[in-house]
Design a protein around this motif. Structure first.
Motif, PDB file in Angstrom:
ATOM      1  N   LEU A   1       0.826  -1.214   0.000  1.00  0.00           N
ATOM      2  CA  LEU A   1       0.000   0.000   0.000  1.00  0.00           C
ATOM      3  C   LEU A   1       0.859   1.263   0.000  1.00  0.00           C
ATOM      4  CD1 LEU A   1      -2.947  -1.025   2.322  1.00  0.00           C
ATOM      5  CD2 LEU A   1      -3.005  -0.599  -0.143  1.00  0.00           C
ATOM      6  N   GLU A   2       2.007   1.218   0.686  1.00  0.00           N
ATOM      7  CA  GLU A   2       2.922   2.364   0.650  1.00  0.00           C
ATOM      8  C   GLU A   2       3.390   2.635  -0.773  1.00  0.00           C
ATOM      9  OE1 GLU A   2       6.089   1.235   3.253  1.00  0.00           O
ATOM     10  OE2 GLU A   2       4.980   1.764   5.064  1.00  0.00           O
ATOM     11  N   LEU A   3       3.615   1.562  -1.534  1.00  0.00           N
ATOM     12  CA  LEU A   3       4.053   1.731  -2.918  1.00  0.00           C
ATOM     13  C   LEU A   3       3.010   2.467  -3.759  1.00  0.00           C
ATOM     14  CD1 LEU A   3       5.812  -1.693  -3.533  1.00  0.00           C
ATOM     15  CD2 LEU A   3       6.903   0.568  -3.388  1.00  0.00           C
ATOM     16  N   PHE A   4       1.735   2.285  -3.428  1.00  0.00           N
ATOM     17  CA  PHE A   4       0.696   3.026  -4.143  1.00  0.00           C
ATOM     18  C   PHE A   4       0.833   4.520  -3.897  1.00  0.00           C
ATOM     19  CE2 PHE A   4      -1.263  -1.091  -4.548  1.00  0.00           C
ATOM     20  CZ  PHE A   4      -1.907  -1.005  -5.771  1.00  0.00           C
ATOM     21  N   GLU A   5       1.285   4.883  -2.698  1.00  0.00           N
ATOM     22  CA  GLU A   5       1.485   6.297  -2.387  1.00  0.00           C
ATOM     23  C   GLU A   5       2.761   6.826  -3.033  1.00  0.00           C
ATOM     24  OE1 GLU A   5      -0.839   8.115  -0.882  1.00  0.00           O
ATOM     25  OE2 GLU A   5      -2.018   6.283  -0.774  1.00  0.00           O
ATOM     26  N   LEU A   6       3.808   6.004  -3.048  1.00  0.00           N
ATOM     27  CA  LEU A   6       5.093   6.435  -3.592  1.00  0.00           C
ATOM     28  C   LEU A   6       5.102   6.502  -5.112  1.00  0.00           C
ATOM     29  CD1 LEU A   6       7.455   4.389  -1.249  1.00  0.00           C
ATOM     30  CD2 LEU A   6       7.020   6.857  -1.178  1.00  0.00           C
ATOM     31  N   ILE A   7       4.388   5.583  -5.734  1.00  0.00           N
ATOM     32  CA  ILE A   7       4.319   5.525  -7.197  1.00  0.00           C
ATOM     33  C   ILE A   7       2.901   5.903  -7.577  1.00  0.00           C
ATOM     34  CG2 ILE A   7       4.523   4.030  -9.225  1.00  0.00           C
ATOM     35  CD1 ILE A   7       6.328   2.206  -7.484  1.00  0.00           C
ATOM     36  N   ASN A   8       2.746   6.839  -8.426  1.00  0.00           N
ATOM     37  CA  ASN A   8       1.406   7.298  -8.799  1.00  0.00           C
ATOM     38  C   ASN A   8       0.624   6.151  -9.428  1.00  0.00           C
ATOM     39  OD1 ASN A   8      -0.882   8.535  -9.674  1.00  0.00           O
ATOM     40  ND2 ASN A   8       0.155  10.185 -10.761  1.00  0.00           N
ATOM     41  N   GLY A   9      -0.247   5.518  -8.641  1.00  0.00           N
ATOM     42  CA  GLY A   9      -1.009   4.364  -9.093  1.00  0.00           C
ATOM     43  C   GLY A   9      -2.166   4.686 -10.007  1.00  0.00           C
ATOM     44  N   ASN A  10      -2.403   5.957 -10.291  1.00  0.00           N
ATOM     45  CA  ASN A  10      -3.507   6.320 -11.177  1.00  0.00           C
ATOM     46  C   ASN A  10      -3.078   6.427 -12.629  1.00  0.00           C
ATOM     47  OD1 ASN A  10      -5.416   6.443  -9.114  1.00  0.00           O
ATOM     48  ND2 ASN A  10      -4.731   8.483  -8.537  1.00  0.00           N
ATOM     49  N   GLU A  11      -1.806   6.544 -12.868  1.00  0.00           N
ATOM     50  CA  GLU A  11      -1.291   6.666 -14.231  1.00  0.00           C
ATOM     51  C   GLU A  11      -0.851   5.296 -14.733  1.00  0.00           C
ATOM     52  OE1 GLU A  11      -1.463   9.542 -15.837  1.00  0.00           O
ATOM     53  OE2 GLU A  11      -2.259  10.490 -14.023  1.00  0.00           O
ATOM     54  N   ALA A  12      -0.901   5.102 -16.032  1.00  0.00           N
ATOM     55  CA  ALA A  12      -0.533   3.812 -16.630  1.00  0.00           C
ATOM     56  C   ALA A  12       0.898   3.432 -16.254  1.00  0.00           C
ATOM     57  CB  ALA A  12      -0.696   3.852 -18.145  1.00  0.00           C
ATOM     58  N   ASP A  13       1.841   4.369 -16.330  1.00  0.00           N
ATOM     59  CA  ASP A  13       3.223   4.057 -15.984  1.00  0.00           C
ATOM     60  C   ASP A  13       3.349   3.713 -14.505  1.00  0.00           C
ATOM     61  OD1 ASP A  13       6.064   3.858 -16.659  1.00  0.00           O
ATOM     62  OD2 ASP A  13       6.279   5.603 -15.327  1.00  0.00           O
ATOM     63  N   GLY A  14       2.585   4.406 -13.671  1.00  0.00           N
ATOM     64  CA  GLY A  14       2.606   4.114 -12.238  1.00  0.00           C
ATOM     65  C   GLY A  14       2.121   2.714 -11.954  1.00  0.00           C
ATOM     66  N   LYS A  15       1.070   2.282 -12.633  1.00  0.00           N
ATOM     67  CA  LYS A  15       0.561   0.919 -12.449  1.00  0.00           C
ATOM     68  C   LYS A  15       1.575  -0.103 -12.920  1.00  0.00           C
ATOM     69  CE  LYS A  15      -4.320   2.075 -12.562  1.00  0.00           C
ATOM     70  NZ  LYS A  15      -5.593   1.905 -13.256  1.00  0.00           N
ATOM     71  N   PHE A  16       2.261   0.195 -14.005  1.00  0.00           N
ATOM     72  CA  PHE A  16       3.305  -0.703 -14.498  1.00  0.00           C
ATOM     73  C   PHE A  16       4.411  -0.831 -13.455  1.00  0.00           C
ATOM     74  CE2 PHE A  16       7.389  -1.244 -16.691  1.00  0.00           C
ATOM     75  CZ  PHE A  16       7.168  -2.484 -17.302  1.00  0.00           C
ATOM     76  N   GLN A  17       4.842   0.294 -12.905  1.00  0.00           N
ATOM     77  CA  GLN A  17       5.881   0.279 -11.884  1.00  0.00           C
ATOM     78  C   GLN A  17       5.421  -0.455 -10.629  1.00  0.00           C
ATOM     79  OE1 GLN A  17       9.111   1.104 -11.964  1.00  0.00           O
ATOM     80  NE2 GLN A  17       8.751   1.441 -14.149  1.00  0.00           N
ATOM     81  N   LEU A  18       4.159  -0.264 -10.238  1.00  0.00           N
ATOM     82  CA  LEU A  18       3.610  -0.986  -9.088  1.00  0.00           C
ATOM     83  C   LEU A  18       3.679  -2.482  -9.325  1.00  0.00           C
ATOM     84  CD1 LEU A  18       0.535   1.205  -8.226  1.00  0.00           C
ATOM     85  CD2 LEU A  18       2.376   0.616  -6.649  1.00  0.00           C
ATOM     86  N   ASP A  19       3.278  -2.900 -10.510  1.00  0.00           N
ATOM     87  CA  ASP A  19       3.293  -4.331 -10.840  1.00  0.00           C
ATOM     88  C   ASP A  19       4.706  -4.901 -10.700  1.00  0.00           C
ATOM     89  OD1 ASP A  19       2.122  -6.779 -11.750  1.00  0.00           O
ATOM     90  OD2 ASP A  19       2.909  -6.357 -13.756  1.00  0.00           O
ATOM     91  N   LEU A  20       5.699  -4.147 -11.105  1.00  0.00           N
ATOM     92  CA  LEU A  20       7.090  -4.602 -10.977  1.00  0.00           C
ATOM     93  C   LEU A  20       7.556  -4.599  -9.531  1.00  0.00           C
ATOM     94  CD1 LEU A  20       8.790  -2.769 -13.980  1.00  0.00           C
ATOM     95  CD2 LEU A  20       8.266  -5.196 -13.786  1.00  0.00           C
ATOM     96  N   GLN A  21       7.263  -3.522  -8.799  1.00  0.00           N
ATOM     97  CA  GLN A  21       7.786  -3.369  -7.441  1.00  0.00           C
ATOM     98  C   GLN A  21       7.109  -4.300  -6.423  1.00  0.00           C
ATOM     99  OE1 GLN A  21      10.564  -1.697  -6.785  1.00  0.00           O
ATOM    100  NE2 GLN A  21      10.591  -1.281  -8.977  1.00  0.00           N
ATOM    101  N   ILE A  22       5.811  -4.504  -6.543  1.00  0.00           N
ATOM    102  CA  ILE A  22       5.111  -5.363  -5.590  1.00  0.00           C
ATOM    103  C   ILE A  22       5.635  -6.794  -5.675  1.00  0.00           C
ATOM    104  CG2 ILE A  22       2.870  -6.423  -5.037  1.00  0.00           C
ATOM    105  CD1 ILE A  22       1.631  -3.634  -5.610  1.00  0.00           C
ATOM    106  N   SER A  23       6.007  -7.209  -6.867  1.00  0.00           N
ATOM    107  CA  SER A  23       6.523  -8.575  -7.014  1.00  0.00           C
ATOM    108  C   SER A  23       7.845  -8.781  -6.279  1.00  0.00           C
ATOM    109  CB  SER A  23       6.688  -8.928  -8.500  1.00  0.00           C
ATOM    110  OG  SER A  23       7.720  -8.157  -9.090  1.00  0.00           O
ATOM    111  N   LYS A  24       8.500  -7.702  -5.872  1.00  0.00           N
ATOM    112  CA  LYS A  24       9.791  -7.782  -5.164  1.00  0.00           C
ATOM    113  C   LYS A  24       9.658  -7.749  -3.648  1.00  0.00           C
ATOM    114  CE  LYS A  24      12.077  -5.454  -8.992  1.00  0.00           C
ATOM    115  NZ  LYS A  24      12.815  -4.245  -9.408  1.00  0.00           N
ATOM    116  N   ILE A  25       8.442  -7.600  -3.121  1.00  0.00           N
ATOM    117  CA  ILE A  25       8.238  -7.545  -1.677  1.00  0.00           C
ATOM    118  C   ILE A  25       8.517  -8.906  -1.060  1.00  0.00           C
ATOM    119  CG2 ILE A  25       6.546  -7.207   0.189  1.00  0.00           C
ATOM    120  CD1 ILE A  25       5.122  -5.224  -1.629  1.00  0.00           C
TER     121      ILE A  25
END
Length: 172
Positions: free
Chosen positions: A147-171
Motif C-alpha cells: 500500500l505504501e508503494l501506491f502512495e510512492l508511485i502514482n497508481g492512477n497513471e498507466a506508468d505508475g501501475k506498471f511500476q507498481l506491478d514490478l515493485q510489488i513482485s519484489k516484496i
C-alpha cells in the motif's frame, strides 16, 4: 469414540476447536489470495499475480502446518469447507487494501489462539503458535509495504501501475 480419543491427546477440546478454526482461517486466506491473483492476471498485472499466487501457496502451507499439528497431537483435524470468495475487485489498490485487512484479521485470530493456550496452560501449542506470531508480523509488514508503494508511485497513471506491478513482485 470421541471420548476414548480424547484420552489419547493432550489437546483439550477447546484448543482443538480453536486450532481447527485457525486452520480454516488459513485455508480461506489461501483461497482469497488465489482469487486476487487470478483477478490481477486477468487485468494484466502478471508480476503481482505471481506474487499473490505465491502468497496463496504460503497460506495453504500455514493451513497444513496447523492441520498436521492437530493430528500429530492426537486430535481430530477437520477439513474445512471452501466458502465463496470475492472474485472481482474495483481496483489494483483495492486488492491490497483487502489483503491488509485480511492479514490483520488473521493476526487477531492467532492472538485468540495464544490467549486460549495461556488460559488452558497449553504451553506446547502456544510454542507451536509463536511461529505464526512472527510470520504475521512479516505478512502485515508486506501488505502495508504494498500500500505504501501506491502512495510512492502514482497508481492512477498507466506508468505508475506498471511500476507498481514490478515493485510489488519484489516484496518479501
Amino acid at each position: 469414540m470421541k471420548d476414548l480419543l480424547r484420552t489419547s491427546t493432550s489437546l483439550v477440546e477447546g484448543i482443538e476447536n480453536i486450532l481447527n478454526l485457525q486452520a480454516k482461517i488459513e485455508s480461506d486466506a489461501s483461497n482469497k489470495y488465489l482469487a486476487m491473483a487470478a483477478w490481477l492476471d486477468r487485468n494484466g498485472y502478471a508480476n503481482t499475480a505471481s506474487y499473490l499466487y505465491k502468497q496463496a501457496e504460503e497460506e495453504r502451507e500455514h493451513f497444513l502446518k496447523i492441520f498436521k499439528f492437530i493430528t500429530d497431537m492426537g486430535g481430530i483435524a477437520i477439513t474445512p469447507s471452501v466458502p465463496e470468495v470475492q472474485q472481482e475487485f474495483a481496483s489494483f489498490r483495492e486488492v491490497f487494501e483487502i489483503a491488509l485487512q485480511n492479514e490483520i484479521a488473521v493476526t487477531q485470530a492467532i492472538n485468540k489462539v495464544i490467549a486460549k493456550c495461556r488460559a488452558e496452560n497449553d504451553y506446547a501449542t502456544e510454542d507451536f503458535m509463536m511461529w505464526y506470531v512472527a510470520e504475521q508480523r512479516e505478512e502485515e509488514k508486506n501488505a502495508r509495504r504494498a500500500l505504501e508503494l501506491f502512495e510512492l508511485i502514482n497508481g492512477n497513471e498507466a506508468d505508475g501501475k506498471f511500476q507498481l506491478d514490478l515493485q510489488i513482485s519484489k516484496i518479501g
